[in-house]
Design a protein around this motif. Sequence first.
Motif, PDB file in Angstrom:
ATOM      1  N   THR A 156       0.882  -1.157   0.000  1.00 48.34           N
ATOM      2  CA  THR A 156       0.000   0.000   0.000  1.00 48.34           C
ATOM      3  C   THR A 156       0.922   1.209   0.000  1.00 48.34           C
ATOM      4  OG1 THR A 156      -0.088   0.143   2.409  1.00 48.34           O
ATOM      5  CG2 THR A 156      -1.742  -1.254   1.338  1.00 48.34           C
ATOM      6  N   SER A 157       0.363   2.405   0.178  1.00 44.01           N
ATOM      7  CA  SER A 157       1.205   3.593   0.110  1.00 44.01           C
ATOM      8  C   SER A 157       2.253   3.628   1.226  1.00 44.01           C
ATOM      9  CB  SER A 157       0.339   4.853   0.164  1.00 44.01           C
ATOM     10  OG  SER A 157      -0.346   4.913   1.398  1.00 44.01           O
ATOM     11  N   ARG A 158       2.011   2.982   2.358  1.00 45.13           N
ATOM     12  CA  ARG A 158       2.974   2.984   3.464  1.00 45.13           C
ATOM     13  C   ARG A 158       3.608   1.612   3.675  1.00 45.13           C
ATOM     14  NH1 ARG A 158       5.386   7.214   5.209  1.00 45.13           N
ATOM     15  NH2 ARG A 158       5.503   6.408   7.293  1.00 45.13           N
ATOM     16  N   GLU A 159       3.318   0.655   2.811  1.00 50.61           N
ATOM     17  CA  GLU A 159       3.927  -0.661   2.909  1.00 50.61           C
ATOM     18  C   GLU A 159       4.903  -0.845   1.763  1.00 50.61           C
ATOM     19  OE1 GLU A 159       0.903  -3.633   3.000  1.00 50.61           O
ATOM     20  OE2 GLU A 159      -0.010  -2.837   4.798  1.00 50.61           O
ATOM     21  N   LEU A 160       5.926  -1.594   2.021  1.00 50.29           N
ATOM     22  CA  LEU A 160       6.946  -1.856   1.014  1.00 50.29           C
ATOM     23  C   LEU A 160       6.854  -3.313   0.564  1.00 50.29           C
ATOM     24  CD1 LEU A 160       9.677  -0.035   3.051  1.00 50.29           C
ATOM     25  CD2 LEU A 160       8.735   0.777   0.884  1.00 50.29           C
ATOM     26  N   ALA A 161       7.092  -3.549  -0.721  1.00 53.14           N
ATOM     27  CA  ALA A 161       7.023  -4.908  -1.255  1.00 53.14           C
ATOM     28  C   ALA A 161       8.223  -5.728  -0.789  1.00 53.14           C
ATOM     29  CB  ALA A 161       6.988  -4.865  -2.781  1.00 53.14           C
ATOM     30  N   HIS A 162       7.935  -6.944  -0.351  1.00 56.06           N
ATOM     31  CA  HIS A 162       8.963  -7.895   0.069  1.00 56.06           C
ATOM     32  C   HIS A 162       8.668  -9.224  -0.614  1.00 56.06           C
ATOM     33  CE1 HIS A 162       8.857  -5.014   3.414  1.00 56.06           C
ATOM     34  NE2 HIS A 162      10.129  -5.316   3.579  1.00 56.06           N
ATOM     35  N   PRO A 163       9.690  -9.953  -1.006  1.00 52.60           N
ATOM     36  CA  PRO A 163       9.421 -11.281  -1.548  1.00 52.60           C
ATOM     37  C   PRO A 163       8.957 -12.222  -0.434  1.00 52.60           C
ATOM     38  CG  PRO A 163      11.785 -10.956  -1.333  1.00 52.60           C
ATOM     39  CD  PRO A 163      11.121  -9.648  -0.994  1.00 52.60           C
ATOM     40  N   ALA A 164       8.024 -13.104  -0.775  1.00 49.98           N
ATOM     41  CA  ALA A 164       7.632 -14.152   0.165  1.00 49.98           C
ATOM     42  C   ALA A 164       8.831 -15.078   0.351  1.00 49.98           C
ATOM     43  CB  ALA A 164       6.438 -14.931  -0.390  1.00 49.98           C
ATOM     44  N   ARG A 165       8.838 -15.820   1.434  1.00 48.54           N
ATOM     45  CA  ARG A 165       9.979 -16.696   1.718  1.00 48.54           C
ATOM     46  C   ARG A 165      10.312 -17.580   0.521  1.00 48.54           C
ATOM     47  NH1 ARG A 165      10.220 -20.723   6.837  1.00 48.54           N
ATOM     48  NH2 ARG A 165      10.607 -18.766   7.917  1.00 48.54           N
ATOM     49  N   ASP A 166       9.301 -18.192  -0.089  1.00 49.57           N
ATOM     50  CA  ASP A 166       9.582 -19.118  -1.200  1.00 49.57           C
ATOM     51  C   ASP A 166      10.010 -18.423  -2.486  1.00 49.57           C
ATOM     52  OD1 ASP A 166       7.084 -18.094  -1.825  1.00 49.57           O
ATOM     53  OD2 ASP A 166       6.222 -20.024  -2.366  1.00 49.57           O
ATOM     54  N   GLU A 167       9.976 -17.095  -2.503  1.00 50.82           N
ATOM     55  CA  GLU A 167      10.444 -16.339  -3.669  1.00 50.82           C
ATOM     56  C   GLU A 167      11.899 -15.877  -3.525  1.00 50.82           C
ATOM     57  OE1 GLU A 167       6.393 -14.232  -5.280  1.00 50.82           O
ATOM     58  OE2 GLU A 167       7.441 -13.260  -3.625  1.00 50.82           O
ATOM     59  N   ILE A 168      12.471 -16.019  -2.349  1.00 49.46           N
ATOM     60  CA  ILE A 168      13.855 -15.583  -2.117  1.00 49.46           C
ATOM     61  C   ILE A 168      14.786 -16.554  -2.828  1.00 49.46           C
ATOM     62  CG2 ILE A 168      15.652 -15.183  -0.393  1.00 49.46           C
ATOM     63  CD1 ILE A 168      13.374 -14.451   1.585  1.00 49.46           C
ATOM     64  N   ARG A 169      15.698 -16.007  -3.620  1.00 50.57           N
ATOM     65  CA  ARG A 169      16.621 -16.828  -4.411  1.00 50.57           C
ATOM     66  C   ARG A 169      18.052 -16.596  -3.942  1.00 50.57           C
ATOM     67  NH1 ARG A 169      12.822 -19.274  -4.976  1.00 50.57           N
ATOM     68  NH2 ARG A 169      11.420 -19.321  -6.753  1.00 50.57           N
ATOM     69  N   LEU A 170      18.814 -17.675  -3.935  1.00 50.72           N
ATOM     70  CA  LEU A 170      20.195 -17.618  -3.479  1.00 50.72           C
ATOM     71  C   LEU A 170      21.000 -16.591  -4.258  1.00 50.72           C
ATOM     72  CD1 LEU A 170      22.478 -18.700  -1.693  1.00 50.72           C
ATOM     73  CD2 LEU A 170      22.850 -20.486  -3.401  1.00 50.72           C
ATOM     74  N   GLU A 171      20.853 -16.571  -5.575  1.00 51.60           N
ATOM     75  CA  GLU A 171      21.641 -15.639  -6.382  1.00 51.60           C
ATOM     76  C   GLU A 171      21.320 -14.184  -6.033  1.00 51.60           C
ATOM     77  OE1 GLU A 171      18.215 -17.167  -8.992  1.00 51.60           O
ATOM     78  OE2 GLU A 171      19.639 -18.040  -7.578  1.00 51.60           O
ATOM     79  N   GLY A 172      20.056 -13.900  -5.688  1.00 57.42           N
ATOM     80  CA  GLY A 172      19.685 -12.546  -5.274  1.00 57.42           C
ATOM     81  C   GLY A 172      20.288 -12.167  -3.941  1.00 57.42           C
ATOM     82  N   VAL A 173      20.282 -13.112  -3.003  1.00 61.57           N
ATOM     83  CA  VAL A 173      20.873 -12.873  -1.689  1.00 61.57           C
ATOM     84  C   VAL A 173      22.374 -12.644  -1.826  1.00 61.57           C
ATOM     85  CG1 VAL A 173      21.382 -13.927   0.554  1.00 61.57           C
ATOM     86  CG2 VAL A 173      19.081 -14.139  -0.443  1.00 61.57           C
ATOM     87  N   LEU A 174      23.035 -13.503  -2.607  1.00 62.26           N
ATOM     88  CA  LEU A 174      24.481 -13.356  -2.784  1.00 62.26           C
ATOM     89  C   LEU A 174      24.827 -12.051  -3.485  1.00 62.26           C
ATOM     90  CD1 LEU A 174      25.465 -17.018  -3.714  1.00 62.26           C
ATOM     91  CD2 LEU A 174      25.782 -15.839  -1.518  1.00 62.26           C
ATOM     92  N   HIS A 175      24.010 -11.654  -4.465  1.00 61.75           N
ATOM     93  CA  HIS A 175      24.233 -10.364  -5.126  1.00 61.75           C
ATOM     94  C   HIS A 175      24.110  -9.226  -4.118  1.00 61.75           C
ATOM     95  CE1 HIS A 175      24.010  -6.956  -7.814  1.00 61.75           C
ATOM     96  NE2 HIS A 175      22.867  -6.633  -7.233  1.00 61.75           N
ATOM     97  N   ALA A 176      23.067  -9.264  -3.297  1.00 61.79           N
ATOM     98  CA  ALA A 176      22.858  -8.195  -2.312  1.00 61.79           C
ATOM     99  C   ALA A 176      24.029  -8.114  -1.343  1.00 61.79           C
ATOM    100  CB  ALA A 176      21.551  -8.431  -1.558  1.00 61.79           C
ATOM    101  N   LEU A 177      24.568  -9.260  -0.952  1.00 64.03           N
ATOM    102  CA  LEU A 177      25.658  -9.284   0.021  1.00 64.03           C
ATOM    103  C   LEU A 177      27.022  -9.023  -0.601  1.00 64.03           C
ATOM    104  CD1 LEU A 177      24.515 -12.334   2.171  1.00 64.03           C
ATOM    105  CD2 LEU A 177      24.235  -9.888   2.683  1.00 64.03           C
ATOM    106  N   SER A 178      27.092  -8.945  -1.925  1.00 68.58           N
ATOM    107  CA  SER A 178      28.383  -8.766  -2.591  1.00 68.58           C
ATOM    108  C   SER A 178      28.902  -7.334  -2.556  1.00 68.58           C
ATOM    109  CB  SER A 178      28.297  -9.238  -4.048  1.00 68.58           C
ATOM    110  OG  SER A 178      27.503  -8.344  -4.821  1.00 68.58           O
ATOM    111  N   ASP A 179      28.052  -6.392  -2.214  1.00 73.69           N
ATOM    112  CA  ASP A 179      28.465  -4.988  -2.170  1.00 73.69           C
ATOM    113  C   ASP A 179      28.962  -4.636  -0.764  1.00 73.69           C
ATOM    114  OD1 ASP A 179      28.105  -2.141  -3.573  1.00 73.69           O
ATOM    115  OD2 ASP A 179      27.542  -1.993  -1.454  1.00 73.69           O
TER     116      ASP A 179
END
Length: 124
Positions: free
Chosen positions: A6-29
């Motif tokens: 909603t206007s004050r809520e932020l989109a988050h992936p559901a647990r089953d949508e979290i992907r290893l490559e995305g997590v590793l990319h986020a942690l690479s910086d």
Amino acid sequence: MTTAPTSRELAHPARDEIRLEGVLHALSDPIRMRIVREMAVVDTELPCSYFSLPVTKSTTTHHFRVLRESGVIQQVYRGTAKLNCLRRDDLNTLFPGLLGSVLAGADGQADRLGSGDRLEQAGS
């Protein structure tokens, strides 16, 4: 299924949508790793203003967005503050030991490089 914001809520992936490559990319910086390391030390939500980062406000916003969209952190509004916490349970369920290993590796690197950037990890 991704949570529709909603206007004050932020989109988050559901647990089953979290992907290893995305997590590793986020942690690479290095800046995002610094944020995650600081969040791992405490077991509470932290406002964005808690973090003293050597980048502009817009770049800080970008880094938090990458962490949120990859499923590494949860962000919620409480009043006017945007609060952040690690999705430790989700990450440990999906990728057992990954977060603890990455945090330990970051500490080891800080020790090895003598950067003085070693943080004590709580519950990793």
